[in-house]
Design an enzyme around this catalytic site. Structure first.
Site, PDB file in Angstrom:
ATOM      1  N   ASN A   1       0.870  -1.181   0.000  1.00  0.00           N
ATOM      2  CA  ASN A   1       0.000   0.000   0.000  1.00  0.00           C
ATOM      3  C   ASN A   1       0.908   1.232   0.000  1.00  0.00           C
ATOM      4  O   ASN A   1       1.519   1.556   1.014  1.00  0.00           O
ATOM      5  CB  ASN A   1      -0.873  -0.022   1.259  1.00  0.00           C
ATOM      6  CG  ASN A   1      -1.655   1.268   1.437  1.00  0.00           C
ATOM      7  OD1 ASN A   1      -1.815   2.044   0.493  1.00  0.00           O
ATOM      8  ND2 ASN A   1      -2.139   1.497   2.649  1.00  0.00           N
TER       9      ASN A   1
ATOM     10  N   LYS B   1       0.142   4.291  -0.284  1.00  0.00           N
ATOM     11  CA  LYS B   1      -0.489   5.498   0.281  1.00  0.00           C
ATOM     12  C   LYS B   1      -0.258   6.693  -0.651  1.00  0.00           C
ATOM     13  O   LYS B   1      -0.246   6.526  -1.856  1.00  0.00           O
ATOM     14  CB  LYS B   1       0.037   5.766   1.697  1.00  0.00           C
ATOM     15  CG  LYS B   1      -0.010   4.520   2.577  1.00  0.00           C
ATOM     16  CD  LYS B   1       0.169   4.829   4.024  1.00  0.00           C
ATOM     17  CE  LYS B   1       0.251   3.524   4.796  1.00  0.00           C
ATOM     18  NZ  LYS B   1       0.182   3.674   6.226  1.00  0.00           N
TER      19      LYS B   1
ATOM     20  N   HIS C   1      -9.410   1.147   4.989  1.00  0.00           N
ATOM     21  CA  HIS C   1      -8.110   1.294   5.642  1.00  0.00           C
ATOM     22  C   HIS C   1      -8.268   2.215   6.854  1.00  0.00           C
ATOM     23  O   HIS C   1      -9.093   3.128   6.827  1.00  0.00           O
ATOM     24  CB  HIS C   1      -7.095   1.876   4.652  1.00  0.00           C
ATOM     25  CG  HIS C   1      -5.689   1.856   5.184  1.00  0.00           C
ATOM     26  ND1 HIS C   1      -5.214   2.820   6.029  1.00  0.00           N
ATOM     27  CD2 HIS C   1      -4.687   0.969   5.008  1.00  0.00           C
ATOM     28  CE1 HIS C   1      -3.954   2.532   6.346  1.00  0.00           C
ATOM     29  NE2 HIS C   1      -3.611   1.409   5.741  1.00  0.00           N
TER      30      HIS C   1
ATOM     31  N   GLU D   1      -6.676   4.639   7.846  1.00  0.00           N
ATOM     32  CA  GLU D   1      -6.544   6.075   7.541  1.00  0.00           C
ATOM     33  C   GLU D   1      -7.837   6.613   6.924  1.00  0.00           C
ATOM     34  O   GLU D   1      -8.201   7.770   7.142  1.00  0.00           O
ATOM     35  CB  GLU D   1      -5.320   6.303   6.632  1.00  0.00           C
ATOM     36  CG  GLU D   1      -4.034   6.146   7.432  1.00  0.00           C
ATOM     37  CD  GLU D   1      -2.863   5.553   6.680  1.00  0.00           C
ATOM     38  OE1 GLU D   1      -2.860   5.588   5.437  1.00  0.00           O
ATOM     39  OE2 GLU D   1      -1.946   5.035   7.345  1.00  0.00           O
TER      40      GLU D   1
ATOM     41  N   GLU E   1      -5.319  -5.004  10.700  1.00  0.00           N
ATOM     42  CA  GLU E   1      -4.293  -3.984  10.887  1.00  0.00           C
ATOM     43  C   GLU E   1      -4.558  -3.226  12.185  1.00  0.00           C
ATOM     44  O   GLU E   1      -5.330  -2.250  12.191  1.00  0.00           O
ATOM     45  CB  GLU E   1      -4.312  -2.996   9.726  1.00  0.00           C
ATOM     46  CG  GLU E   1      -4.065  -3.627   8.380  1.00  0.00           C
ATOM     47  CD  GLU E   1      -3.512  -2.604   7.400  1.00  0.00           C
ATOM     48  OE1 GLU E   1      -2.370  -2.787   6.962  1.00  0.00           O
ATOM     49  OE2 GLU E   1      -4.191  -1.613   7.117  1.00  0.00           O
TER      50      GLU E   1
ATOM     51  N   GLY F   1       2.435   2.222  10.661  1.00  0.00           N
ATOM     52  CA  GLY F   1       3.362   3.337  10.481  1.00  0.00           C
ATOM     53  C   GLY F   1       4.078   3.750  11.754  1.00  0.00           C
ATOM     54  O   GLY F   1       4.677   4.822  11.821  1.00  0.00           O
TER      55      GLY F   1
ATOM     56  N   SER G   1       3.451  -2.195  10.306  1.00  0.00           N
ATOM     57  CA  SER G   1       4.913  -2.207  10.437  1.00  0.00           C
ATOM     58  C   SER G   1       5.542  -3.560  10.094  1.00  0.00           C
ATOM     59  O   SER G   1       6.450  -4.025  10.788  1.00  0.00           O
ATOM     60  CB  SER G   1       5.324  -1.738  11.836  1.00  0.00           C
ATOM     61  OG  SER G   1       4.875  -0.400  12.050  1.00  0.00           O
TER      62      SER G   1
ATOM     63  N   GLY H   1       4.985   1.319   4.642  1.00  0.00           N
ATOM     64  CA  GLY H   1       6.318   1.916   4.485  1.00  0.00           C
ATOM     65  C   GLY H   1       7.326   1.052   3.754  1.00  0.00           C
ATOM     66  O   GLY H   1       8.031   1.533   2.854  1.00  0.00           O
TER      67      GLY H   1
HETATM   68  C1  PEP Z   1      -0.613   0.051   5.823  1.00  0.00           C
HETATM   69  O1  PEP Z   1      -0.449   0.989   5.071  1.00  0.00           O
HETATM   70  O2  PEP Z   1      -1.655  -0.600   5.737  1.00  0.00           O
HETATM   71  C2  PEP Z   1       0.435  -0.279   6.799  1.00  0.00           C
HETATM   72  C3  PEP Z   1       0.293  -1.349   7.512  1.00  0.00           C
HETATM   73  O3  PEP Z   1       1.495   0.590   6.913  1.00  0.00           O
HETATM   74  P1  PEP Z   1       2.938   0.278   7.611  1.00  0.00           P
HETATM   75  O4  PEP Z   1       3.428  -1.025   7.031  1.00  0.00           O
HETATM   76  O5  PEP Z   1       3.801   1.431   7.211  1.00  0.00           O
HETATM   77  O6  PEP Z   1       2.696   0.179   9.076  1.00  0.00           O
END
Ligand code: PEP
Length: 248
Positions: free
Chosen positions: A9, A11, A95, A97, A165, A171, A211, A233
């Protein structure tokens, strides 16, 4: 029996030249991977050029969000037909966010999930508790509600993916331990059994996100109910994403 799915992802990252460069490198690094599915979800502006670059590769393309209508006066939105038109097979929906920054609720997310399925896109429904919800012992209650509400109206024939998640892990560099993630994944699978029956529940892929990095991916992916990863990330660099793809 469930094929791993490793999804990136991106973003709100990458211009068109940067996006094309990233998949050009990634294609090369994962070209021999045949036993799992690989997916990238670039920002909308990069979907078409990335789809051109991915032609003939083993990497699927997905959107990060969509609206549920096919077309109309919905300024700033993207429809399922538009995602399909540029070669998307998947779409991330709900998601954290989207839920927390853009205030999307379960009802809206459910409409999007139904629309995605109707249009032949596989939704990746994201669910997960906040730190406060976890600390007050409400993780299962919160996750169950998001799963039940998000999937309302689907049938055992519907194709979908779930991504667990935990919001506190996205993040933040704070990953759930494999054991803690497994506990929630198993709980989600049991919820799917209640909703759609055991046979269907055993085929649904439940990804972990929060993460995920090259150094922790294998530990998570080897858990029995973790069927892949949704990576933020670490999906922004071909090298680190390819290491997660090949972990385990
Ligand atoms: C995500 O964007 O769904 C995510 C889990 O981000 P990260 O891996 O950066 O924590």
């Amino acid at each position: 029996m469930r094929r791993l799915l490793i999804a990136g992802n991106w973003k709100m990252h990458k211009t068109v030249p940067e996006a094309v460069e990233l998949v050009r490198e990634l294609k090369e690094l994962v070209k021999d991977v045949t036993d799992r599915d690989i997916l990238v979800c670039p920002p909308f502006t990069a979907l078409y050029p990335v789809s051109q670059e991915l032609k003939g590769s083993n990497i699927y393309l997905g959107g990060q969000n969509m609206f549920y209508e096919e077309e109309g006066a919905f300024t700033g939105e993207i429809s399922p037909l538009m995602l399909k038109d540029v070669g998307c097979r998947f779409v991330i929906l709900g998601h954290s966010e989207r839920r927390h920054i853009f205030k999307e609720d379960d009802r809206l997310i459910n409409k999007k999930v139904l629309s995605a399925v109707e249009h032949g896109l596989t939704p990746i429904l994201c669910v997960g508790e906040t730190l406060q919800e976890r600390e007050s012992g409400r993780t299962k209650e919160v996750v169950k509600k998001q799963v039940v509400e998000g999937l309302k109206g689907l049938t055992p024939e519907s194709e979908f993916v779930i991504a667990y998640e935990p919001v506190w892990a996205i993040g933040t560099g704070r990953t759930a331990t494999p054991e803690l993630a497994q506990e929630v994944h198993e709980f989600i699978r049991n919820t799917l059994k209640e909703l759609f029956g055991s046979e269907k529940a055993e085929t649904v892929r439940i990804l972990y996100g929060g993460s995920v990095k090259p150094n922790n991916a294998a530990g998570l992916l080897k858990m029995p109910d973790i069927d892949g990863a949704l990576v933020g990330g670490a999906s922004l660099k071909a090298e680190s994403f390819s290491q997660i793809v090949k972990a385990l």
